[in-house]
Design a protein around this motif. Structure first.
Motif, PDB file in Angstrom:
ATOM      1  N   SER A   1      33.092  -1.200  -7.786  1.00 29.35           N
ATOM      2  CA  SER A   1      31.661  -0.867  -7.569  1.00 29.35           C
ATOM      3  C   SER A   1      31.073  -0.747  -8.996  1.00 29.35           C
ATOM      4  O   SER A   1      31.552  -1.005  -9.722  1.00 29.35           O
ATOM      5  CB  SER A   1      31.888   0.763  -7.254  1.00 29.35           C
ATOM      6  OG  SER A   1      32.249   0.985  -5.878  1.00 29.35           O
ATOM      7  N   SER A   2      29.709  -0.587  -8.879  1.00 28.70           N
ATOM      8  CA  SER A   2      29.033  -0.653 -10.109  1.00 28.70           C
ATOM      9  C   SER A   2      28.666   0.709 -10.619  1.00 28.70           C
ATOM     10  O   SER A   2      28.112   1.539 -10.153  1.00 28.70           O
ATOM     11  CB  SER A   2      27.454  -1.166  -9.675  1.00 28.70           C
ATOM     12  OG  SER A   2      26.727  -1.342 -10.927  1.00 28.70           O
TER      13      SER A   2
ATOM     14  N   CYS B   1      27.083   5.853 -10.040  1.00 28.19           N
ATOM     15  CA  CYS B   1      26.701   4.530  -9.311  1.00 28.19           C
ATOM     16  C   CYS B   1      25.386   3.973 -10.054  1.00 28.19           C
ATOM     17  O   CYS B   1      24.346   5.003  -9.979  1.00 28.19           O
ATOM     18  CB  CYS B   1      26.584   4.584  -7.788  1.00 28.19           C
ATOM     19  SG  CYS B   1      28.217   5.109  -7.089  1.00 28.19           S
TER      20      CYS B   1
ATOM     21  N   HIS C   1      29.202   1.735  -0.739  1.00 28.00           N
ATOM     22  CA  HIS C   1      29.357   1.467  -2.209  1.00 28.00           C
ATOM     23  C   HIS C   1      29.733   2.715  -2.767  1.00 28.00           C
ATOM     24  O   HIS C   1      30.867   2.776  -3.618  1.00 28.00           O
ATOM     25  CB  HIS C   1      28.333   0.505  -3.054  1.00 28.00           C
ATOM     26  CG  HIS C   1      28.467   0.463  -4.358  1.00 28.00           C
ATOM     27  ND1 HIS C   1      27.775   1.611  -5.231  1.00 28.00           N
ATOM     28  CD2 HIS C   1      28.804  -0.456  -5.109  1.00 28.00           C
ATOM     29  CE1 HIS C   1      28.040   1.235  -6.329  1.00 28.00           C
ATOM     30  NE2 HIS C   1      28.764  -0.118  -6.297  1.00 28.00           N
ATOM     31  N   ASP C   2      28.620   3.462  -2.735  1.00 31.44           N
ATOM     32  CA  ASP C   2      28.889   4.901  -3.451  1.00 31.44           C
ATOM     33  C   ASP C   2      30.072   5.703  -3.218  1.00 31.44           C
ATOM     34  O   ASP C   2      30.727   6.364  -4.125  1.00 31.44           O
ATOM     35  CB  ASP C   2      27.507   5.575  -3.669  1.00 31.44           C
ATOM     36  CG  ASP C   2      26.356   4.943  -4.071  1.00 31.44           C
ATOM     37  OD1 ASP C   2      26.596   3.861  -4.674  1.00 31.44           O
ATOM     38  OD2 ASP C   2      25.298   5.620  -3.719  1.00 31.44           O
TER      39      ASP C   2
ATOM     40  N   GLN D   1      24.513   0.872   0.819  1.00 33.17           N
ATOM     41  CA  GLN D   1      24.606   1.604  -0.507  1.00 33.17           C
ATOM     42  C   GLN D   1      25.351   2.798  -0.514  1.00 33.17           C
ATOM     43  O   GLN D   1      26.214   3.092  -1.332  1.00 33.17           O
ATOM     44  CB  GLN D   1      23.033   2.085  -1.064  1.00 33.17           C
ATOM     45  CG  GLN D   1      23.015   2.601  -2.517  1.00 33.17           C
ATOM     46  CD  GLN D   1      21.565   3.110  -2.778  1.00 33.17           C
ATOM     47  OE1 GLN D   1      20.888   3.225  -1.891  1.00 33.17           O
ATOM     48  NE2 GLN D   1      21.239   2.831  -3.978  1.00 33.17           N
TER      49      GLN D   1
ATOM     50  N   CYS E   1      25.330  -2.740  -7.565  1.00 35.38           N
ATOM     51  CA  CYS E   1      25.961  -1.820  -6.389  1.00 35.38           C
ATOM     52  C   CYS E   1      25.296  -2.847  -5.285  1.00 35.38           C
ATOM     53  O   CYS E   1      24.676  -3.870  -5.341  1.00 35.38           O
ATOM     54  CB  CYS E   1      25.217  -0.813  -6.423  1.00 35.38           C
ATOM     55  SG  CYS E   1      23.197  -0.551  -5.894  1.00 35.38           S
TER      56      CYS E   1
ATOM     57  N   SER F   1      33.124   4.346  -5.080  1.00 41.32           N
ATOM     58  CA  SER F   1      32.985   4.077  -6.620  1.00 41.32           C
ATOM     59  C   SER F   1      33.917   4.754  -7.452  1.00 41.32           C
ATOM     60  O   SER F   1      34.031   4.285  -8.646  1.00 41.32           O
ATOM     61  CB  SER F   1      31.478   4.648  -7.082  1.00 41.32           C
ATOM     62  OG  SER F   1      31.476   5.888  -7.034  1.00 41.32           O
TER      63      SER F   1
END
Length: 135
Positions: free
Chosen positions: A27-28, A35, A95-96, A92, A45, A99
């Motif tokens: 993850s970013s 995030c 992704h989050d 999103q 992300c 994370s």
């Protein structure tokens, strides 16, 4: 002359984000573990992969994708992605949710599972998830 940005169809958008996330392998997040669209180490992300470098602005950070579309600073900037606001938000969220996972195998398993749920919800093909994607 201003560049014209391509509005992808839903399948193209899903495939682009899924493949980019799996290739990135994490993850970013920033140093605080939050995030972010673009991390200091160059990660992105799910929504961050869709924002062209020339349109990215650090003031976008810490806002949901939907909020960006309504922020007076960015109204119209990402309008080419606006038709897919719901799908991008769902990507999103996947992704989050993962994370904080430091284990790359568990992260990948979680991301793939989340992307399969998103593909089913949006009636998209998950076939990109079956490709051999390496970092």
């Amino acid at each position: 002359m201003k560049p014209i940005y391509h509005t992808p169809d839903q399948q193209e958008l899903f495939d682009t984000v899924a493949e980019a996330l799996l290739k990135q392998g994490c993850s970013s997040i920033n140093a605080a573990g939050t995030c972010v669209y673009r991390s200091p180490d160059g990660h992105k992300c799910a929504a961050g992969f869709l924002i062209p470098d020339e349109l990215y602005d650090s003031r976008m950070e810490f806002q949901s994708f939907g909020s960006l579309l309504n922020d007076p600073l960015f109204v119209g900037v990402l309008s080419f992605l606006e038709p897919h606001k719901g799908l991008i938000t769902d990507l999103q969220i996947v992704h989050d949710e993962w994370s904080g996972q430091d284990n790359p195998e568990l992260w990948r398993t979680g991301i793939v599972k989340g992307l399969k749920v998103v593909s089913a919800r949006w009636n998209l093909s998950p076939s990109v998830l079956n490709k051999e994607i390496t970092q």
